[in-house]
Design a protein around this motif. Structure first.
Motif, PDB file in Angstrom:
ATOM      1  N   ARG A  12     -38.968   3.628 -19.396  1.00  0.00           N
ATOM      2  CA  ARG A  12     -39.650   4.547 -18.478  1.00  0.00           C
ATOM      3  C   ARG A  12     -40.709   3.799 -17.663  1.00  0.00           C
ATOM      4  O   ARG A  12     -40.867   4.043 -16.477  1.00  0.00           O
ATOM      5  N   ALA A  13     -41.411   2.886 -18.304  1.00  0.00           N
ATOM      6  CA  ALA A  13     -42.426   2.103 -17.590  1.00  0.00           C
ATOM      7  C   ALA A  13     -41.785   1.290 -16.462  1.00  0.00           C
ATOM      8  O   ALA A  13     -42.349   1.186 -15.369  1.00  0.00           O
ATOM      9  N   PHE A  14     -40.608   0.736 -16.722  1.00  0.00           N
ATOM     10  CA  PHE A  14     -39.929  -0.056 -15.701  1.00  0.00           C
ATOM     11  C   PHE A  14     -39.336   0.807 -14.579  1.00  0.00           C
ATOM     12  O   PHE A  14     -38.996   0.280 -13.520  1.00  0.00           O
ATOM     13  N   MET A  15     -39.221   2.109 -14.815  1.00  0.00           N
ATOM     14  CA  MET A  15     -38.742   3.011 -13.765  1.00  0.00           C
ATOM     15  C   MET A  15     -39.829   3.295 -12.726  1.00  0.00           C
ATOM     16  O   MET A  15     -39.525   3.667 -11.591  1.00  0.00           O
ATOM     17  N   ILE A  16     -41.085   3.126 -13.089  1.00  0.00           N
ATOM     18  CA  ILE A  16     -42.189   3.482 -12.192  1.00  0.00           C
ATOM     19  C   ILE A  16     -42.144   2.689 -10.885  1.00  0.00           C
ATOM     20  O   ILE A  16     -42.240   3.294  -9.804  1.00  0.00           O
ATOM     21  N   PRO A  17     -42.002   1.362 -10.913  1.00  0.00           N
ATOM     22  CA  PRO A  17     -41.920   0.655  -9.623  1.00  0.00           C
ATOM     23  C   PRO A  17     -40.730   1.106  -8.769  1.00  0.00           C
ATOM     24  O   PRO A  17     -40.854   1.227  -7.548  1.00  0.00           O
ATOM     25  N   ALA A  18     -39.589   1.371  -9.399  1.00  0.00           N
ATOM     26  CA  ALA A  18     -38.423   1.857  -8.653  1.00  0.00           C
ATOM     27  C   ALA A  18     -38.732   3.209  -8.017  1.00  0.00           C
ATOM     28  O   ALA A  18     -38.352   3.466  -6.857  1.00  0.00           O
ATOM     29  N   PHE A  19     -39.415   4.054  -8.750  1.00  0.00           N
ATOM     30  CA  PHE A  19     -39.814   5.372  -8.237  1.00  0.00           C
ATOM     31  C   PHE A  19     -40.742   5.222  -7.027  1.00  0.00           C
ATOM     32  O   PHE A  19     -40.538   5.869  -5.994  1.00  0.00           O
ATOM     33  N   ILE A  20     -41.739   4.353  -7.140  1.00  0.00           N
ATOM     34  CA  ILE A  20     -42.686   4.130  -6.046  1.00  0.00           C
ATOM     35  C   ILE A  20     -41.961   3.592  -4.813  1.00  0.00           C
ATOM     36  O   ILE A  20     -42.204   4.049  -3.690  1.00  0.00           O
ATOM     37  N   ILE A  21     -41.077   2.642  -5.019  1.00  0.00           N
ATOM     38  CA  ILE A  21     -40.321   2.060  -3.898  1.00  0.00           C
ATOM     39  C   ILE A  21     -39.453   3.123  -3.237  1.00  0.00           C
ATOM     40  O   ILE A  21     -39.382   3.201  -2.001  1.00  0.00           O
ATOM     41  N   ALA A  22     -38.802   3.957  -4.037  1.00  0.00           N
ATOM     42  CA  ALA A  22     -37.950   5.017  -3.469  1.00  0.00           C
ATOM     43  C   ALA A  22     -38.769   5.958  -2.593  1.00  0.00           C
ATOM     44  O   ALA A  22     -38.341   6.327  -1.491  1.00  0.00           O
ATOM     45  N   ILE A  23     -39.954   6.335  -3.045  1.00  0.00           N
ATOM     46  CA  ILE A  23     -40.797   7.208  -2.228  1.00  0.00           C
ATOM     47  C   ILE A  23     -41.273   6.475  -0.986  1.00  0.00           C
ATOM     48  O   ILE A  23     -41.248   7.021   0.123  1.00  0.00           O
ATOM     49  N   TYR A  25     -39.949   4.169   0.726  1.00  0.00           N
ATOM     50  CA  TYR A  25     -38.880   4.072   1.725  1.00  0.00           C
ATOM     51  C   TYR A  25     -38.231   5.426   2.020  1.00  0.00           C
ATOM     52  O   TYR A  25     -37.195   5.496   2.648  1.00  0.00           O
ATOM     53  N   ARG A  26     -38.884   6.489   1.559  1.00  0.00           N
ATOM     54  CA  ARG A  26     -38.483   7.865   1.838  1.00  0.00           C
ATOM     55  C   ARG A  26     -37.063   8.195   1.368  1.00  0.00           C
ATOM     56  O   ARG A  26     -36.367   8.999   1.964  1.00  0.00           O
TER      57      ARG A  26
END
Length: 182
Positions: A12-23, A25-26
């Motif tokens: 879950r911790a490693f998902m956070i950067p992916a989540f931030i990047i997805a937002i 880049y909209r």
């Protein structure tokens, strides 16, 4: 200790950067799926830790930190990108967490910490904060009535403020050596 619940928390911790990047880049559809997976993994790791009797000190410490990083990054990014979530709500959410961290630090410094347990109000606040982010992300992919979102933001704000006040009162009582009703 390495066990399945702690591995899920680390994932879950490693998902956070992916989540931030997805937002950033909209790519809100991807962000929604990542956030949903992270929220489900939070429930699963807690359930497994209790069910398999694998509650560890590192898990007890790491799980809420990862949760806070996820929820706070969601609020910050969704406020930063086109003010999707109102900035005032993000400020409330972040301020509450800073208050709790400073309060926990003070209790630790003064030797008053036994075991910090979230209150029912704190758990409801966490639920509404996660639900707010999820519904906000859904609203970027599907039509959600603006009135519903406004009501959700106000409800989340009310729970956030109420739990901040509750934790503050509890912390002051603890520092004053008063008995704290459970």
């Amino acid at each position: 200790m390495v066990n399945l619940p702690n591995i899920i928390t680390a994932f879950r911790a490693f998902m956070i950067p992916a989540f931030i990047i997805a937002i950033f880049y909209r790519n809100f559809e991807l962000a929604t799926w990542i956030f949903l997976l992270a929220a489900v993994s939070d429930a699963v790791d807690g359930f497994l830790a209790r069910r398999l009797n694998q509650v560890t000190t590192i898990g007890v410490i790491l799980d809420p930190i990862v949760d806070k990083l996820l929820i706070n990054s969601a609020f910050v990014m969704l406020s930063y990108i086109d003010k999707i979530i109102p900035v005032w709500l993000t400020i409330l959410v972040l301020s509450r967490d800073v208050l709790i961290i400073v309060g926990g630090w003070l209790l630790t410094v003064f030797g008053k910490v036994k075991r910090i347990k979230p209150s029912i109000l704190g758990k409801l606040t966490a639920f509404f904060q996660f639900f707010t982010v999820f519904i906000t992300l859904i609203s970027l992919n599907f039509r959600v009535p603006a009135e519903f979102l406004k009501g959700l933001y106000l409800t989340t704000a009310a729970f956030t403020v109420a739990s901040a006040v509750g934790y503050t009162v509890k912390g002051i009582r603890e520092l004053s050596n008063e008995e704290i009703p459970e």
